[in-house]
Design a protein around this motif. Structure first.
Motif, PDB file in Angstrom:
ATOM      1  N   LEU A   1     -14.072 -19.901 -20.324  1.00  0.00           N
ATOM      2  CA  LEU A   1     -12.922 -19.071 -19.956  1.00  0.00           C
ATOM      3  C   LEU A   1     -13.288 -17.600 -19.774  1.00  0.00           C
ATOM      4  N   LEU A   2     -14.422 -17.170 -20.313  1.00  0.00           N
ATOM      5  CA  LEU A   2     -14.829 -15.775 -20.159  1.00  0.00           C
ATOM      6  C   LEU A   2     -15.134 -15.424 -18.706  1.00  0.00           C
ATOM      7  N   GLY A   3     -15.526 -16.414 -17.925  1.00  0.00           N
ATOM      8  CA  GLY A   3     -15.807 -16.168 -16.507  1.00  0.00           C
ATOM      9  C   GLY A   3     -14.575 -15.832 -15.700  1.00  0.00           C
ATOM     10  N   LEU A   4     -13.404 -16.069 -16.238  1.00  0.00           N
ATOM     11  CA  LEU A   4     -12.160 -15.767 -15.529  1.00  0.00           C
ATOM     12  C   LEU A   4     -11.673 -14.342 -15.747  1.00  0.00           C
ATOM     13  N   LEU A   5     -12.207 -13.657 -16.734  1.00  0.00           N
ATOM     14  CA  LEU A   5     -11.705 -12.327 -17.057  1.00  0.00           C
ATOM     15  C   LEU A   5     -11.933 -11.320 -15.931  1.00  0.00           C
ATOM     16  N   ALA A   6     -13.120 -11.266 -15.381  1.00  0.00           N
ATOM     17  CA  ALA A   6     -13.419 -10.284 -14.337  1.00  0.00           C
ATOM     18  C   ALA A   6     -12.603 -10.522 -13.065  1.00  0.00           C
ATOM     19  N   PRO A   7     -12.551 -11.753 -12.499  1.00  0.00           N
ATOM     20  CA  PRO A   7     -11.743 -11.936 -11.290  1.00  0.00           C
ATOM     21  C   PRO A   7     -10.254 -11.688 -11.510  1.00  0.00           C
ATOM     22  N   LEU A   8      -9.731 -12.091 -12.654  1.00  0.00           N
ATOM     23  CA  LEU A   8      -8.318 -11.850 -12.929  1.00  0.00           C
ATOM     24  C   LEU A   8      -8.037 -10.365 -13.119  1.00  0.00           C
ATOM     25  N   GLY A   9      -8.936  -9.666 -13.766  1.00  0.00           N
ATOM     26  CA  GLY A   9      -8.771  -8.219 -13.934  1.00  0.00           C
ATOM     27  C   GLY A   9      -8.805  -7.481 -12.612  1.00  0.00           C
ATOM     28  N   LEU A  10      -9.730  -7.865 -11.738  1.00  0.00           N
ATOM     29  CA  LEU A  10      -9.794  -7.233 -10.418  1.00  0.00           C
ATOM     30  C   LEU A  10      -8.566  -7.553  -9.577  1.00  0.00           C
ATOM     31  N   ALA A  11      -8.043  -8.776  -9.684  1.00  0.00           N
ATOM     32  CA  ALA A  11      -6.838  -9.143  -8.932  1.00  0.00           C
ATOM     33  C   ALA A  11      -5.633  -8.335  -9.398  1.00  0.00           C
ATOM     34  N   VAL A  12      -5.476  -8.180 -10.713  1.00  0.00           N
ATOM     35  CA  VAL A  12      -4.360  -7.378 -11.239  1.00  0.00           C
ATOM     36  C   VAL A  12      -4.532  -5.915 -10.843  1.00  0.00           C
ATOM     37  N   ASP A  13      -5.760  -5.402 -10.871  1.00  0.00           N
ATOM     38  CA  ASP A  13      -6.028  -4.027 -10.466  1.00  0.00           C
ATOM     39  C   ASP A  13      -5.637  -3.811  -9.009  1.00  0.00           C
ATOM     40  N   GLN A  14      -5.964  -4.746  -8.140  1.00  0.00           N
ATOM     41  CA  GLN A  14      -5.641  -4.617  -6.717  1.00  0.00           C
ATOM     42  C   GLN A  14      -4.148  -4.755  -6.467  1.00  0.00           C
ATOM     43  N   LEU A  15      -3.478  -5.621  -7.214  1.00  0.00           N
ATOM     44  CA  LEU A  15      -2.045  -5.822  -7.018  1.00  0.00           C
ATOM     45  C   LEU A  15      -1.222  -4.626  -7.482  1.00  0.00           C
ATOM     46  N   THR A  16      -1.738  -3.829  -8.402  1.00  0.00           N
ATOM     47  CA  THR A  16      -0.994  -2.682  -8.913  1.00  0.00           C
ATOM     48  C   THR A  16      -1.401  -1.361  -8.275  1.00  0.00           C
ATOM     49  N   THR A  17      -2.225  -1.372  -7.249  1.00  0.00           N
ATOM     50  CA  THR A  17      -2.665  -0.145  -6.587  1.00  0.00           C
ATOM     51  C   THR A  17      -1.553   0.425  -5.720  1.00  0.00           C
ATOM     52  N   ARG A  18      -1.346   1.742  -5.819  1.00  0.00           N
ATOM     53  CA  ARG A  18      -0.352   2.452  -5.032  1.00  0.00           C
ATOM     54  C   ARG A  18      -1.004   3.674  -4.398  1.00  0.00           C
ATOM     55  N   ILE A  19      -0.546   4.026  -3.202  1.00  0.00           N
ATOM     56  CA  ILE A  19      -1.010   5.230  -2.515  1.00  0.00           C
ATOM     57  C   ILE A  19       0.140   6.228  -2.560  1.00  0.00           C
ATOM     58  N   GLN A  20      -0.139   7.425  -3.048  1.00  0.00           N
ATOM     59  CA  GLN A  20       0.903   8.426  -3.220  1.00  0.00           C
ATOM     60  C   GLN A  20       0.576   9.644  -2.370  1.00  0.00           C
ATOM     61  N   ILE A  21       1.538  10.069  -1.543  1.00  0.00           N
ATOM     62  CA  ILE A  21       1.389  11.285  -0.751  1.00  0.00           C
ATOM     63  C   ILE A  21       2.152  12.386  -1.465  1.00  0.00           C
ATOM     64  N   ARG A  22       1.444  13.422  -1.883  1.00  0.00           N
ATOM     65  CA  ARG A  22       2.060  14.537  -2.598  1.00  0.00           C
ATOM     66  C   ARG A  22       2.707  15.508  -1.605  1.00  0.00           C
ATOM     67  N   ASP A  23       3.533  16.403  -2.107  1.00  0.00           N
ATOM     68  CA  ASP A  23       4.232  17.366  -1.249  1.00  0.00           C
ATOM     69  C   ASP A  23       3.285  18.342  -0.566  1.00  0.00           C
ATOM     70  N   ASN A  24       2.163  18.647  -1.195  1.00  0.00           N
ATOM     71  CA  ASN A  24       1.217  19.599  -0.615  1.00  0.00           C
ATOM     72  C   ASN A  24       0.247  18.955   0.381  1.00  0.00           C
ATOM     73  N   GLY A  25       0.410  17.650   0.679  1.00  0.00           N
ATOM     74  CA  GLY A  25      -0.440  16.969   1.649  1.00  0.00           C
ATOM     75  C   GLY A  25      -1.610  16.220   1.046  1.00  0.00           C
ATOM     76  N   ASP A  26      -1.788  16.296  -0.260  1.00  0.00           N
ATOM     77  CA  ASP A  26      -2.853  15.547  -0.917  1.00  0.00           C
ATOM     78  C   ASP A  26      -2.451  14.082  -1.049  1.00  0.00           C
TER      79      ASP A  26
ATOM     80  N   LYS B   1       1.655  13.050   8.244  1.00  0.00           N
ATOM     81  CA  LYS B   1       1.780  14.101   9.262  1.00  0.00           C
ATOM     82  C   LYS B   1       2.836  15.122   8.860  1.00  0.00           C
ATOM     83  N   GLU B   2       3.918  14.647   8.252  1.00  0.00           N
ATOM     84  CA  GLU B   2       4.980  15.546   7.807  1.00  0.00           C
ATOM     85  C   GLU B   2       4.520  16.426   6.649  1.00  0.00           C
ATOM     86  N   ALA B   3       3.777  15.856   5.709  1.00  0.00           N
ATOM     87  CA  ALA B   3       3.312  16.611   4.549  1.00  0.00           C
ATOM     88  C   ALA B   3       2.147  17.534   4.889  1.00  0.00           C
TER      89      ALA B   3
END
Length: 129
Positions: free
Chosen positions: A38-63, A118-120
């Motif tokens: 079962l230890l072999g499942l930890l890395a793929p499951l962790g990477l899948a959860v990491d990818q599913l929770t990724t968000r891209i945020q555009i700040r007001d200053n354009g960053d 483009k707006e920011a």
């Protein structure tokens, strides 16, 4: 106020296949009482959860901040150029050139992401390939 965008994710067909494989490995490990398998499942499951929770945020200053689940935050300051590759084979990726290099992002709503950036950041150069 910052705007959030989700990243493009793996299709449900591949997630179903992955889930069936994980359940088969868990079942075989429990049947044979070999719990080390079962230890072999930890890395793929962790990477899948990491990818599913990724968000891209555009700040007001354009960053742009890329917020990942476990692996932290990437802050892209001073974006000077946005390259939109329409004819990319696997995914239509967006390349952002900033003060320290470049980064590739793949938001789910590409047109909305480009319009918001483009707006920011009106001084940014926009290139479509």
């Amino acid at each position: 106020m910052a705007k959030l965008f989700r990243v493009r994710q793996v299709s449900y067909v591949w997630m179903t296949i992955l889930l069936v494989l994980v359940l088969a490995i868990v079942w075989l490990s429990l049947e044979s009482k070999n719990y080390w398998g079962l230890l072999g499942l930890l890395a793929p499951l962790g990477l899948a959860v990491d990818q599913l929770t990724t968000r891209i945020q555009i700040r007001d200053n354009g960053d742009v901040w890329i917020r990942r689940g476990f692996t932290g935050v990437s802050r892209l300051h001073g974006i000077s150029k946005l390259i939109y590759r329409k004819k990319a084979w696997k995914s239509q990726q967006i390349v952002l050139r900033h003060t320290k290099g470049h980064a590739t992002v793949d938001p789910k709503d590409r047109k909305g992401f480009i319009a918001s950036l483009k707006e920011a950041n009106p001084m940014m150069e926009y290139v479509e390939e």
